[in-house]
Enzyme design. Structure first.
Site, PDB file in Angstrom:
ATOM      1  N   GLY A 290       0.869  -1.133   0.259  1.00 15.37           N
ATOM      2  CA  GLY A 290       0.069  -0.105  -0.138  1.00 15.37           C
ATOM      3  C   GLY A 290       1.043   1.246   0.129  1.00 15.37           C
TER       4      GLY A 290
ATOM      5  N   LYS B 250     -10.768 -12.121 -15.591  1.00 20.00           N
ATOM      6  CA  LYS B 250     -11.250 -12.160 -16.786  1.00 20.00           C
ATOM      7  C   LYS B 250     -10.487 -13.275 -17.570  1.00 20.00           C
ATOM      8  CE  LYS B 250     -12.583 -10.129 -20.684  1.00 20.00           C
ATOM      9  NZ  LYS B 250     -13.738  -9.371 -20.967  1.00 20.00           N
TER      10      LYS B 250
ATOM     11  N   CYS C  35       5.591  -6.038   1.699  1.00 22.92           N
ATOM     12  CA  CYS C  35       6.003  -4.719   1.596  1.00 22.92           C
ATOM     13  C   CYS C  35       5.355  -3.866   2.532  1.00 22.92           C
ATOM     14  CB  CYS C  35       5.665  -4.200   0.020  1.00 22.92           C
ATOM     15  SG  CYS C  35       6.466  -2.697  -0.312  1.00 22.92           S
ATOM     16  N   TYR C  36       4.324  -3.054   2.456  1.00 19.02           N
ATOM     17  CA  TYR C  36       3.450  -2.400   3.555  1.00 19.02           C
ATOM     18  C   TYR C  36       3.058  -3.435   4.542  1.00 19.02           C
ATOM     19  CZ  TYR C  36       0.069   0.501   5.830  1.00 19.02           C
ATOM     20  OH  TYR C  36      -0.643   1.057   6.860  1.00 19.02           O
TER      21      TYR C  36
ATOM     22  N   HIS D 189       8.188  -7.341  -3.604  1.00 17.60           N
ATOM     23  CA  HIS D 189       6.832  -7.820  -4.316  1.00 17.60           C
ATOM     24  C   HIS D 189       7.037  -9.033  -5.206  1.00 17.60           C
ATOM     25  CE1 HIS D 189       4.541  -3.965  -3.728  1.00 17.60           C
ATOM     26  NE2 HIS D 189       5.774  -3.487  -3.608  1.00 17.60           N
TER      27      HIS D 189
ATOM     28  N   GLU E 294       4.558 -10.667  -6.314  1.00 13.59           N
ATOM     29  CA  GLU E 294       3.637 -10.786  -7.429  1.00 13.59           C
ATOM     30  C   GLU E 294       3.781 -10.507  -8.737  1.00 13.59           C
ATOM     31  OE1 GLU E 294       3.533  -8.951  -4.768  1.00 13.59           O
ATOM     32  OE2 GLU E 294       2.878  -6.939  -5.062  1.00 13.59           O
TER      33      GLU E 294
ATOM     34  N   ASP F  92     -17.513 -11.872 -21.983  1.00 13.41           N
ATOM     35  CA  ASP F  92     -18.319 -11.915 -20.624  1.00 13.41           C
ATOM     36  C   ASP F  92     -19.785 -12.381 -20.865  1.00 13.41           C
ATOM     37  OD1 ASP F  92     -16.024 -10.978 -19.945  1.00 13.41           O
ATOM     38  OD2 ASP F  92     -16.727  -9.008 -19.569  1.00 13.41           O
TER      39      ASP F  92
END
Ligand code: XMP
Length: 513
Positions: A54, A369, A81-82, A169, A171, A227
């Site tokens: 964050g 998605k 991280c945060y 990070h 991710e 979708d």
């Protein structure tokens, strides 16, 4: 109850990416606001909790803090991280303002190979950092398990409690082995299996849909996009003829759009399809209109009108199904400048007024998605449907600059069909975000044979993007550009010039209007 990992969102740009990484390990994940009460989290029986990064500092006056009782739930916690700084700050360590921001790549050295987060990983890893504050003192019971040149606390662990903190990070793609770190957390540490697959989800979703709608009728606005197509296939599997799909031809569709939808859904899937050909009405209302926003408003309003009338004809439906996706329902955390919180109002023209008296069925609302695409394939939809490029609700109207007339629609439709065809045969169509033709209201002089022409210009646009928020123009090979231009100019009557758009976003937008 599905096994799941709860991700608390502290306003990071990457929270959704964290959720996707977990799901790529075939474990379900849910994003919740950072201040969700611990008892609500406990009610979900999560196998583990991840604290996102964050933009704040833990010691700032209005720093977002979690309910401290989450540390008493007895489940593993991973702070990123945060999130790592929160662990330190809330459990008795110390975080200080770093002298300079640590940003970019660094090499992580694992100092304690017994840490389960780094199981089966090399002792040195490339990782990606982005933080200003740094941890200076560990809370009791924690120890350092990995370091970088700038940080003696790049990874920390409280082994008994199964709390972990990472300064970097895992991710992002710039941490190439990040997926394995997540896999180690969710499988090795939290003990999750690999049950979250779209094959399993089909069964679960079918049951949930049946339980929700019972014997009632459901209608769905089918646009032919990914979708609504996947939602239609899923609902049809669950409730068969209780589903009626309504497809509106708004006069600004691409070539063969209506035929393809009818072929796939009516003929192959045997879905009850109500085809509303309102092309003439839309085009009449668009007559003389040149302002892009007015075009959008007219198309949006007319769509609602036509759709509402169509639902009445469809019979007594109690439910309206929508292809809402997970990113649309995540409650965004308004901290700092979180780009995920930006919503473009003009993209919601397909939205139906809340006052329509239907209960909603949203069978895709917990999916990302990429999962929707996977689900579509699982349900037997073709790659052509599942991997189609995004197409704006107001259709060709925002790609015909100036007035939209039937003649101009025909020109653009023909040019666009060539772009799609050539991009597919070059193997590029499914690799990029969007590629299309735009009709400019500019005429210029040309020669064809012995004749002088005075015709329109087509702009070719091809962009690469992750989510449509930013985009880079694609450096299409000259041979493809040449083929596109020569085919369009030779085959599309009314066009004698082609240009290639080399604008990125920002400062440009993807569509021309
Ligand atoms: P822009 O042009 O804003 O487009 O850079 C970003 C993405 O959104 C699509 N787009 C729309 N989609 N209704 C839609 O449903 C609209 O009015 C609209 N305008 C743009 C565009 O195709 C791109 O993918």
């Amino acid at each position: 109850m599905t096994e799941q990992i709860v991700i608390l969102d502290f306003g990071a740009q990457y929270t959704q990416v964290i959720a996707r990484r977990v799901r790529e390990c075939n474990v379900y994940s849910t994003i919740l606001r950072y201040d969700t009460p611990a008892k609500d989290i406990a009610a979900l029986k999560p196998s583990g909790i991840i604290l996102s990064g964050g933009p704040s500092s833990v010691y700032a006056k209005d720093a977002p803090l979690p309910d401290k009782n989450i540390f008493k739930l007895g489940v593993p916690v991973l702070g990123l991280c945060y999130g790592e700084q929160l662990l330190a700050h809330l459990l008795g360590g110390k975080v200080e303002k770093g002298l300079r921001r640590e940003y970019g790549k660094s090499t992580l050295k694992v100092t304690d190979a017994r840490c389960a987060l780094f199981a089966r990983l090399p002792r040195q890893l490339q990782v990606w950092n982005s933080h200003g504050d740094k941890l200076t003192k560990l809370p009791r019971g924690f120890k350092t398990v990995a370091v970088t040149e700038n940080s003696p606390f790049a990874a920390i662990e409280h082994r008994a409690k199964r709390f972990f903190g990472l300064q970097f990070h895992p991710e992002v793609v710039h941490t190439p082995r990040g997926r394995e770190i997540f896999a180690n957390f969710v499988h090795g540490i939290c003990g999750c299996g690999q049950d979250w697959t779209m094959r399993n989800y089909v069964e679960q979703a079918v049951e949930e849909i049946r339980a929700q709608v019972g014997k009632a009728e459901v209608i769905l606005g089918l646009s032919g996009g990914v979708d609504s197509s996947v939602a239609a296939a899923l609902l049809h599997k669950a409730i068969g003829d209780q589903l009626t799909c309504i497809f509106v031809n708004n006069g600004v569709l691409r070539a063969r759009e209506a035929e393809v939808v009818r072929e796939v859904f009516e003929r192959n899937f045997k879905v009850k399809l109500q085809y509303e050909n309102a092309a003439k009405l839309f085009l009449r209302r668009l007559k003389g209109v040149t302002d892009p926003e007015r075009k959008r408003k007219i198309i949006g309003r007319t769509f609602i009108e036509v759709f509402q009338a169509a639902t009445k004809r469809a019979g007594k439906a109690k439910f309206l199904a929508q292809g809402t996706l997970y990113p649309d329902v995540i409650e965004s955390v308004p901290i700092g400048d979180n780009p995920a919180a930006l919503i473009k109002s003009h993209h919601n023209v397909g939205g139906l007024p809340r006052k329509m008296k239907f209960a909603l069925v949203e069978p895709l609302k917990c999916l990302f998605k990429d999962e929707v695409r996977q689900l579509g394939l699982e349900l037997g939809l073709s790659r052509e449907i599942v991997w189609r490029q995004p197409f704006p609700g107001p259709g060709l109207a925002v790609r015909i600059l100036g007035e939209v007339t039937p003649a101009r629609c025909k020109i653009l439709r023909n040019a666009d069909a060539i772009v799609v065809e050539e991009m597919k045969s070059a193997g590029l169509y499914y690799k990029i975000w969007q590629s299309f033709a735009v009709l400019l209201p500019v005429r210029s002089v040309g020669v064809m044979g012995d004749e002088r022409t005075y015709d329109y210009t087509i702009a070719i646009r091809a962009v690469e993007s992750q989510d449509g928020m930013t985009a880079d123009w694609v450096k299409l090979p000259y041979e493809i550009l040449e083929k596109l231009a020569s085919r369009i100019i030779n085959e599309v009557k009314g066009v004698n010039r082609c240009v290639f758009d080399i604008t990125s976003k920002p400062p440009g937008t993807i569509e021309w209007e």
